[in-house]
Design a protein around this motif. Sequence first.
Motif, PDB file in Angstrom:
ATOM      1  N   UNK A 162      11.849 -67.008  85.738  1.00 10.10           N
ATOM      2  CA  UNK A 162      13.254 -67.193  86.051  1.00 10.10           C
ATOM      3  C   UNK A 162      13.276 -67.307  87.549  1.00 10.10           C
ATOM      4  N   UNK A 163      12.556 -66.429  88.303  1.00 13.10           N
ATOM      5  CA  UNK A 163      12.466 -66.624  89.563  1.00 13.10           C
ATOM      6  C   UNK A 163      11.768 -67.642  90.187  1.00 13.10           C
ATOM      7  N   UNK A 164      10.683 -68.109  89.710  1.00 17.66           N
ATOM      8  CA  UNK A 164       9.690 -69.090  90.251  1.00 17.66           C
ATOM      9  C   UNK A 164       9.937 -70.489  89.903  1.00 17.66           C
ATOM     10  N   UNK A 165      10.852 -70.787  88.647  1.00 12.87           N
ATOM     11  CA  UNK A 165      11.053 -72.039  88.200  1.00 12.87           C
ATOM     12  C   UNK A 165      11.523 -72.797  89.315  1.00 12.87           C
ATOM     13  N   UNK A 166      12.608 -72.638  90.049  1.00 12.63           N
ATOM     14  CA  UNK A 166      13.312 -73.505  91.045  1.00 12.63           C
ATOM     15  C   UNK A 166      12.299 -73.969  92.049  1.00 12.63           C
ATOM     16  N   UNK A 167      11.109 -73.367  92.325  1.00 12.08           N
ATOM     17  CA  UNK A 167      10.006 -73.767  93.234  1.00 12.08           C
ATOM     18  C   UNK A 167       8.972 -74.633  92.496  1.00 12.08           C
ATOM     19  N   UNK A 180       2.336 -71.385  89.116  1.00 11.44           N
ATOM     20  CA  UNK A 180       1.775 -72.410  90.210  1.00 11.44           C
ATOM     21  C   UNK A 180       3.112 -73.041  90.712  1.00 11.44           C
ATOM     22  N   UNK A 181       3.228 -72.519  92.090  1.00  8.84           N
ATOM     23  CA  UNK A 181       4.398 -73.066  92.685  1.00  8.84           C
ATOM     24  C   UNK A 181       4.047 -74.361  93.732  1.00  8.84           C
ATOM     25  N   UNK A 182       2.799 -74.084  94.036  1.00 10.73           N
ATOM     26  CA  UNK A 182       2.268 -75.348  95.005  1.00 10.73           C
ATOM     27  C   UNK A 182       0.902 -75.502  94.877  1.00 10.73           C
ATOM     28  N   UNK A 183       0.206 -76.239  95.412  1.00 14.60           N
ATOM     29  CA  UNK A 183      -1.149 -76.573  95.418  1.00 14.60           C
ATOM     30  C   UNK A 183      -1.656 -77.845  96.465  1.00 14.60           C
ATOM     31  N   UNK A 184      -2.893 -77.835  96.740  1.00  9.07           N
ATOM     32  CA  UNK A 184      -3.268 -78.979  97.518  1.00  9.07           C
ATOM     33  C   UNK A 184      -3.440 -80.258  96.783  1.00  9.07           C
ATOM     34  N   UNK A 206      -0.733 -73.737 108.642  1.00  3.69           N
ATOM     35  CA  UNK A 206       0.459 -74.373 108.934  1.00  3.69           C
ATOM     36  C   UNK A 206       1.023 -74.465 107.516  1.00  3.69           C
ATOM     37  N   UNK A 207       0.185 -75.240 106.539  1.00  5.93           N
ATOM     38  CA  UNK A 207       0.687 -75.475 105.421  1.00  5.93           C
ATOM     39  C   UNK A 207       0.870 -74.365 104.668  1.00  5.93           C
ATOM     40  N   UNK A 208       0.127 -72.999 104.713  1.00  6.28           N
ATOM     41  CA  UNK A 208       0.628 -71.849 104.031  1.00  6.28           C
ATOM     42  C   UNK A 208       2.155 -71.381 104.439  1.00  6.28           C
ATOM     43  N   UNK A 209       2.386 -71.506 105.911  1.00  8.64           N
ATOM     44  CA  UNK A 209       3.626 -71.049 106.202  1.00  8.64           C
ATOM     45  C   UNK A 209       4.804 -71.777 105.721  1.00  8.64           C
ATOM     46  N   UNK A 210       4.534 -73.390 105.371  1.00  8.84           N
ATOM     47  CA  UNK A 210       5.558 -74.189 105.027  1.00  8.84           C
ATOM     48  C   UNK A 210       5.812 -73.815 103.356  1.00  8.84           C
ATOM     49  N   UNK A 211       4.808 -73.150 102.731  1.00  9.56           N
ATOM     50  CA  UNK A 211       4.906 -73.011 101.493  1.00  9.56           C
ATOM     51  C   UNK A 211       5.753 -71.379 101.369  1.00  9.56           C
ATOM     52  N   UNK A 212       5.369 -70.672 102.118  1.00 15.64           N
ATOM     53  CA  UNK A 212       5.730 -69.218 102.173  1.00 15.64           C
ATOM     54  C   UNK A 212       7.173 -69.343 102.664  1.00 15.64           C
ATOM     55  N   UNK A 213       7.721 -70.240 103.580  1.00 16.72           N
ATOM     56  CA  UNK A 213       8.963 -70.114 103.844  1.00 16.72           C
ATOM     57  C   UNK A 213       9.818 -70.876 102.745  1.00 16.72           C
ATOM     58  N   UNK A 214       9.282 -71.615 101.947  1.00 11.71           N
ATOM     59  CA  UNK A 214      10.126 -72.179 100.990  1.00 11.71           C
ATOM     60  C   UNK A 214      10.416 -71.094  99.882  1.00 11.71           C
ATOM     61  N   UNK A 215       9.445 -70.204  99.642  1.00 11.29           N
ATOM     62  CA  UNK A 215       9.465 -69.343  98.676  1.00 11.29           C
ATOM     63  C   UNK A 215      10.086 -67.714  99.123  1.00 11.29           C
ATOM     64  N   UNK A 216       9.793 -67.562 100.421  1.00 12.25           N
ATOM     65  CA  UNK A 216      10.492 -66.469 100.886  1.00 12.25           C
ATOM     66  C   UNK A 216       9.908 -65.305 100.059  1.00 12.25           C
ATOM     67  N   UNK A 217       8.612 -64.802  99.858  1.00  6.46           N
ATOM     68  CA  UNK A 217       8.486 -63.799  99.191  1.00  6.46           C
ATOM     69  C   UNK A 217       8.353 -62.306  99.741  1.00  6.46           C
TER      70      UNK A 217
END
Length: 815
Positions: free
Chosen positions: A803-808, A576-580, A727-738
């Motif tokens: 390993x990959x998700x921890x930083x987020x 879980x990297x983000x949530x409402x 817009x909230x989806x875009x903000x998280x997606x840009x943070x993760x860049x999956x």
Amino acid sequence: MERASLSNEAHGEERLIRLRLAIHGAVQGVGFRPFVYRCALEAKLTGWVFNGPDGVVIEVEGRRASLETFHTRILNEHPRVARILAASVDWLEPVGFHGFQIRESDAEGLLSVQVLPDLATCPQCRSEVRDPANRRYRYPLTNCTQCGPRFSIIEQLPYDRPSTTMRSFELCPACRAEYEDPANRRFHAQPNACHVCGPQLALWRMPDGEGGAESAPSAPDRHNGACMPTSATVLAEGDAALRGAIAAILAGQIVGVKGLGGFQLICDARNEQAVARLRARKQRPTKPLALMVRDLAMAETLCLVPQEAADLLTSPEAPIVLLRRRDEAGVAPGIAPGNPYLGLMLPTTPLHHLLLDALEAPVVATSGNLTDEPIAIDEYEALQRLTGIADWLLVHNRPLVRPADDSVAMLLGGEPRLLRRARGYAPAPVILQHPAPSILALGAQLKNTIALSVGRQVLLSQHLGDLATPEARTVFGQVVADLMRLYAATPTAIVHDLHPDYFTTTFVQRRGDGVLPESAQVLSVQHHHAHLASCMTEHQVEGLALGIIWDGTGYGLDGTIWGGEFLYGNVAYSQRVAHLRPFLLPGGDAAIREPRRTALALLYAIDGVQAMEWDDLAPLQTFTAHERVVFSRMFQTGAQCVPTSSAGRLFDGVASLLGLCQKVTFEGEAAMMLEYVADPYETVSYPFMLVGSSLDWRPTLIALLADLRRGVAIERISARFHNAMVSSMVAVARMINPPVIVLSGGCFQNRLLAERAVAVLGACGMRTLLHRQVPPNDGGISLGQLAAAAARIEGYTLTEVVRIARSYTFVPGME
């Protein structure tokens, strides 16, 4: 896949060789063997074809060039309803075949052949039923290899007449000749029948039905014994029964009609009194009712029907399709109150075609059940369960083995998307990238389906509905046992939802009261991870993806109710990297039924107890002063309040604040109203904040309330809220860049939200996927559960995901 080859010496093209083809998929009961037979005769090839437990096996001898042409035809020109998943090829030495034969089926070996879903009436059968010169004129159970019952009547594999409920109907000479003629489209059509030898109709008057004998033909002197009720009155048989049912519908009465996968309740869709009576009896106050129309021309008088929708309506699957209604649609207002869409379907059986031909008007065709119960499939069961709902039953004596409700689909982004996967689709499989051990997945509490893996195939059950009633739970247990028995499977692993109180969880703990094998490994998969894995599996996404999983309710890893989640991971595990931002639901499930409670919770999160005095807002006006005091205490103490991050509840609360809906009678009602009122051309978006891993929606609601008090149109307010969520989806997606994003959960049944999210994320260069083969709601959970369990059993670990998700990740919680 070609596994062996014979060398071609000089003049090798002239020597005889043997081709062996093993075709895997939905290739039985669809006219595949007669097709092969015709192709072989036309090419002057010798050999044989038969149905095996893995599919269709073919051996033919001839010249190499002729065999290669034959091979190409088999793969490319097969019957439309057949579905080839794989084909293996062997080139062998000839053995000297004479002629070409269709051999008897082989019942030995692994049962991995697909069972074909029940299919809507094909054009040829429709033509015969309407042709006075045809011997099947007005025979309501006409079928062939291209249409009719399959899944609903098969008792065991392989698919032959003795393995179906049609085994007790002895074919008459004319039907026997069709059945045995490889050149006939009814060659080995297992439900083949006619007026002389097949199942028959009867019209029953229910014990407390409103209809009288004057509204239907008199009962015959002698009953054929096939449909004799114990407490109803037989009014007519055969074609007279059909005409009596037509008269009853035109008289404003409700008729329970036995269809492909069970009973439907049918009444005149133009008659508001009949519709209101059906709603009251079925205990379905406002949820939209599906309509059946005679043809596309009638559909176009009610709704806008783009070509993609026309193709879906007329497909062999023939689902209910949600279409935007015309302003002048001539149906009763009570069909879909306040809803700009109507659910339309075309007739699925000759019986329905004959009904609609005579009525020349749309009819309501809704599930034959009391709300929240499974549909009735047996006439005696219907006599008991539909008493007090239907006035008449139009029955036939072809037994059904299992229920299959009508499927529901919509067009989203110009493509068909399933909302309910049942008749026409179940039990067609979803294909895994790699073979899996035998795993049984039990799905969710709501919109339940189950899944079973056989090799690379995940066989998905029909929609079973909500597991809230004893009747639904009984059917659930029956379907679990049925699917394992049909495929002779003993699961080595059983998967259930993480929620400790779900019926599926306690079912596993009890080992299904003897249904489930004691030796099976038991795994649990978190609800929202199952959504992620489901969509990834559909699209065969390997590696990592960001799942935006928004729904109403799912048990979280921290013991709270999740529902507005951003999960990053693979099919096996996610983090879980983000949530409402969580808020309190006062009264738990009561808040689901009363969006006004959720609105109070949102207001409390903005301004504490002071918000309880905002008398200008619609939800506050519905509470007494005493109720406000009680809720204030609940929020301050947390008593009887459940923390949630649910996007679904957030949509409900906003609908309440805008005065659209304070109480609901079905799931998703408030959110639907919020979607339907939104202005699709509004581009303004409300603000929000990303604080750590929490998407704070409070700035969104503060701006929304300011607009509301300024008198901004609610159409624009709703659209601005939708835009903020995207817009909230875009903000998280840009943070993760999956590498890829998948959208899943019931919130993505919202057409505006889903289409806008795909468009905006796509404009940012992000590959974004929606469901196609299974619903985005909990109907797709079982697929995700199974896929996740298979990946874990194969040895996938958390290491790469962590390993990959921890930083987020700012809040603990891994699945």
